[in-house]
Design an enzyme around this catalytic site. Structure first.
Site, PDB file in Angstrom:
ATOM      1  N   SER A 137       0.871  -1.164   0.000  1.00  0.00           N
ATOM      2  CA  SER A 137       0.000   0.000   0.000  1.00  0.00           C
ATOM      3  C   SER A 137       0.911   1.218   0.000  1.00  0.00           C
ATOM      4  CB  SER A 137      -0.919  -0.053   1.226  1.00  0.00           C
ATOM      5  OG  SER A 137      -1.682   1.126   1.314  1.00  0.00           O
TER       6      SER A 137
ATOM      7  N   TYR B  39      -4.407   7.499  -7.101  1.00  0.00           N
ATOM      8  CA  TYR B  39      -3.366   6.698  -6.434  1.00  0.00           C
ATOM      9  C   TYR B  39      -3.779   6.416  -4.992  1.00  0.00           C
ATOM     10  CZ  TYR B  39       1.241   5.152  -4.765  1.00  0.00           C
ATOM     11  OH  TYR B  39       2.284   4.422  -4.219  1.00  0.00           O
TER      12      TYR B  39
ATOM     13  N   LYS C 188      -4.497   2.801  -3.186  1.00  0.00           N
ATOM     14  CA  LYS C 188      -3.673   2.327  -2.064  1.00  0.00           C
ATOM     15  C   LYS C 188      -4.531   2.061  -0.826  1.00  0.00           C
ATOM     16  CE  LYS C 188      -0.353   1.496  -4.242  1.00  0.00           C
ATOM     17  NZ  LYS C 188       0.488   0.289  -4.207  1.00  0.00           N
TER      18      LYS C 188
HETATM   19  N1  LIG Z   1       8.860   4.126  -3.882  1.00  0.00           N
HETATM   20  C1  LIG Z   1       8.086   4.684  -2.949  1.00  0.00           C
HETATM   21  O1  LIG Z   1       8.406   5.753  -2.376  1.00  0.00           O
HETATM   22  C2  LIG Z   1       6.809   4.021  -2.537  1.00  0.00           C
HETATM   23  C3  LIG Z   1       6.049   4.621  -1.498  1.00  0.00           C
HETATM   24  C4  LIG Z   1       4.857   4.029  -1.127  1.00  0.00           C
HETATM   25  C5  LIG Z   1       4.429   2.872  -1.750  1.00  0.00           C
HETATM   26  N2  LIG Z   1       5.177   2.318  -2.757  1.00  0.00           N
HETATM   27  C6  LIG Z   1       4.656   1.094  -3.419  1.00  0.00           C
HETATM   28  O2  LIG Z   1       5.698   0.152  -3.555  1.00  0.00           O
HETATM   29  C7  LIG Z   1       5.439  -0.701  -4.672  1.00  0.00           C
HETATM   30  C8  LIG Z   1       6.709  -0.884  -5.479  1.00  0.00           C
HETATM   31  O3  LIG Z   1       7.056   0.344  -6.072  1.00  0.00           O
HETATM   32  P1  LIG Z   1       8.536   0.775  -6.434  1.00  0.00           P
HETATM   33  O4  LIG Z   1       8.817   2.010  -5.678  1.00  0.00           O
HETATM   34  O5  LIG Z   1       9.460  -0.382  -6.353  1.00  0.00           O
HETATM   35  O6  LIG Z   1       8.305   1.218  -7.977  1.00  0.00           O
HETATM   36  P2  LIG Z   1       8.927   0.714  -9.359  1.00  0.00           P
HETATM   37  O7  LIG Z   1      10.409   0.642  -9.271  1.00  0.00           O
HETATM   38  O8  LIG Z   1       8.316   1.583 -10.397  1.00  0.00           O
HETATM   39  O9  LIG Z   1       8.348  -0.747  -9.496  1.00  0.00           O
HETATM   40  C9  LIG Z   1       7.006  -0.957  -9.815  1.00  0.00           C
HETATM   41  C10 LIG Z   1       6.869  -2.309 -10.453  1.00  0.00           C
HETATM   42  O10 LIG Z   1       5.488  -2.507 -10.796  1.00  0.00           O
HETATM   43  C11 LIG Z   1       5.451  -3.020 -12.112  1.00  0.00           C
HETATM   44  N3  LIG Z   1       4.205  -2.759 -12.817  1.00  0.00           N
HETATM   45  C12 LIG Z   1       3.624  -1.577 -13.100  1.00  0.00           C
HETATM   46  N4  LIG Z   1       2.527  -1.784 -13.855  1.00  0.00           N
HETATM   47  C13 LIG Z   1       2.415  -3.119 -14.044  1.00  0.00           C
HETATM   48  C14 LIG Z   1       1.513  -3.963 -14.750  1.00  0.00           C
HETATM   49  N5  LIG Z   1       0.487  -3.473 -15.455  1.00  0.00           N
HETATM   50  N6  LIG Z   1       1.711  -5.294 -14.721  1.00  0.00           N
HETATM   51  C15 LIG Z   1       2.749  -5.825 -14.051  1.00  0.00           C
HETATM   52  N7  LIG Z   1       3.655  -5.093 -13.397  1.00  0.00           N
HETATM   53  C16 LIG Z   1       3.481  -3.750 -13.385  1.00  0.00           C
HETATM   54  C17 LIG Z   1       6.608  -2.343 -12.816  1.00  0.00           C
HETATM   55  O11 LIG Z   1       6.916  -3.046 -14.010  1.00  0.00           O
HETATM   56  P3  LIG Z   1       7.562  -2.269 -15.296  1.00  0.00           P
HETATM   57  O12 LIG Z   1       9.000  -2.072 -14.944  1.00  0.00           O
HETATM   58  O13 LIG Z   1       7.321  -3.216 -16.420  1.00  0.00           O
HETATM   59  O14 LIG Z   1       6.821  -0.981 -15.422  1.00  0.00           O
HETATM   60  C18 LIG Z   1       7.683  -2.463 -11.735  1.00  0.00           C
HETATM   61  O15 LIG Z   1       8.244  -3.751 -11.775  1.00  0.00           O
HETATM   62  C19 LIG Z   1       4.271  -0.051  -5.436  1.00  0.00           C
HETATM   63  O16 LIG Z   1       3.093  -0.770  -5.163  1.00  0.00           O
HETATM   64  C20 LIG Z   1       4.189   1.349  -4.839  1.00  0.00           C
HETATM   65  O17 LIG Z   1       2.883   1.879  -4.874  1.00  0.00           O
HETATM   66  C21 LIG Z   1       6.349   2.857  -3.150  1.00  0.00           C
END
Ligand SMILES: NC(=O)c1ccc[n+]([C@@H]2O[C@H](COP(=O)([O-])OP(=O)(O)OC[C@H]3O[C@@H](n4cnc5c(N)ncnc54)[C@H](OP(=O)(O)O)[C@@H]3O)[C@@H](O)[C@H]2O)c1
Length: 316
Positions: free
Chosen positions: A156, A183, A187
């Site tokens: 989330s 978003y 979440k």
């Molecule tokens: N980073 C932060 O500050 C933060 C804060 C709060 C929550 N989160 C949560 O943490 C989680 C991981 O995010 P992250 O920061 O690691 O971001 P990220 O590096 O952008 O990774 C997101 C992943 O989701 C995949 N994805 C997106 N759309 C997709 C689809 N249609 N089908 C399959 N895979 C898909 C992306 O694949 P592609 O590479 O192919 O696009 C990528 O592997 C997310 O749920 C995000 O909401 C992150």
């Protein structure tokens, strides 16, 4: 209780833990927090399955894990969460390839994109972040039921503070589209799904945990311009003057903890941040979980809506 907190890393969470042979399925496994979770778990002997929508990116992710640890057991599977057909195909492939899954980490996500639709016509953030994971979890449930740990971790975000899930117009058909509202709603849905899973499957020993990882610079910000990123950081630091970015290993620590920590065994249906279970807080912008996100009535409504959207029942 552990002394883990904001700066704890994945490797610290797993230190001294025996996770060898555990089969861990991670969506969004090719990037950011998903890749780091896979790396850290594979380094301690877990059998890691990285799910993603692009085989070339998945191959690159496997190569990066193997370059650090040539003995890592890492496989890949294609799953585009923006297509129900792809999710069903992934489920069928997984059921043919694996006997069980010990831990499912629903980690993939898209943030603050322009108004777009999934292949099935759902608004992109709700469709990918929630509906795709709802169906994938249903598809994988027979395998999770045969797993040893039987844990499901749903990524989330503190972004859930932005708004409750709009269950009357989840796809922004009648509401003006706002990328952050969407978003935030998606979440919140991730937490409500966690509550719904716990409610329906805890008696089968399956437990679900929602996670806010912190603020981490990954590819998640790909839809923001530099000005929008700067405005976001300004907003976040105004709300929380103590805010600082986490590193990727610090950011992936809470999902790794939720997936493995013995002290939360059987205590699902909760929202975790900084490697602990967060308290309900309807005021603070610095942390905690909003009560609307843990509300059983909202969780039941989301469950019924999700079943309707995917056209399938998903119940114990
Ligand atoms: N980073 C932060 O500050 C933060 C804060 C709060 C929550 N989160 C949560 O943490 C989680 C991981 O995010 P992250 O920061 O690691 O971001 P990220 O590096 O952008 O990774 C997101 C992943 O989701 C995949 N994805 C997106 N759309 C997709 C689809 N249609 N089908 C399959 N895979 C898909 C992306 O694949 P592609 O590479 O192919 O696009 C990528 O592997 C997310 O749920 C995000 O909401 C992150």
């Amino acid at each position: 209780m552990s002394n883990f907190g904001e700066t704890t890393t994945t490797d610290e969470v797993l230190e001294g833990m025996d996770i060898s042979g555990k089969r861990v399925f991670i969506t969004g496994g090719n990037s950011g927090l998903g890749l780091e979770t896979g790396r850290a778990m594979a380094a301690r002997g877990a059998h890691v399955i990285l799910a993603g929508r692009d085989q070339a990116k998945l191959d690159e992710a496997v190569a990066s894990i193997e370059s650090e640890n040539p003995d890592a057991i890492v496989e890949t599977i294609i799953c585009d969460l923006g297509s129900l057909d792809s999710v069903r195909h992934c489920g069928e492939t997984a059921r043919n390839r694996f006997e069980s899954i010990d831990i499912l980490i629903n980690n993939a996500g898209v943030m603050a994109c322009p108004k777009m639709q999934t292949a099935d016509g759902f608004e992109m953030q709700f469709g990918t972040n929630h509906v795709g994971h709802f169906l994938l979890t249903k598809e994988l449930m027979p395998l999770i039921g045969k797993g040893r740990d039987k844990r499901i971790v749903n990524l989330s975000s503190r972004g859930h503070h932005i708004a409750p899930a709009n269950l009357d117009d989840p796809n922004f058909e009648h509401t003006d589209y706002d990328p952050w509202l969407s978003y935030g709603q998606s979440k919140t849905a991730n937490i409500l799904f966690t509550v719904g899973l716990e409610d329906r499957f805890a008696d089968k020993g399956i437990h679900a945990y929602a996670v806010h990882p912190g603020g981490i610079q990954t590819n998640l910000g790909r839809h923001m311009t530099e000005e929008e990123s700067a405005a976001l950081v300004k907003r976040v630091t105004e709300n929380d003057p103590d805010f600082s970015w986490k590193t990727i290993p610090q950011g992936a620590a809470t999902q790794t903890w939720a997936a493995t920590a013995p002290e939360i065994e059987g205590k699902g249906g909760v929202y975790c941040e900084d490697c602990h279970i967060a308290e309900i807080d309807d005021e603070s912008s610095k942390g905690g979980v909003r009560s609307y996100a843990l509300d059983k009535g909202n969780a039941d409504r989301l469950w019924a809506l999700s079943e309707q959207l995917v056209g399938e029942r998903f119940a114990a």
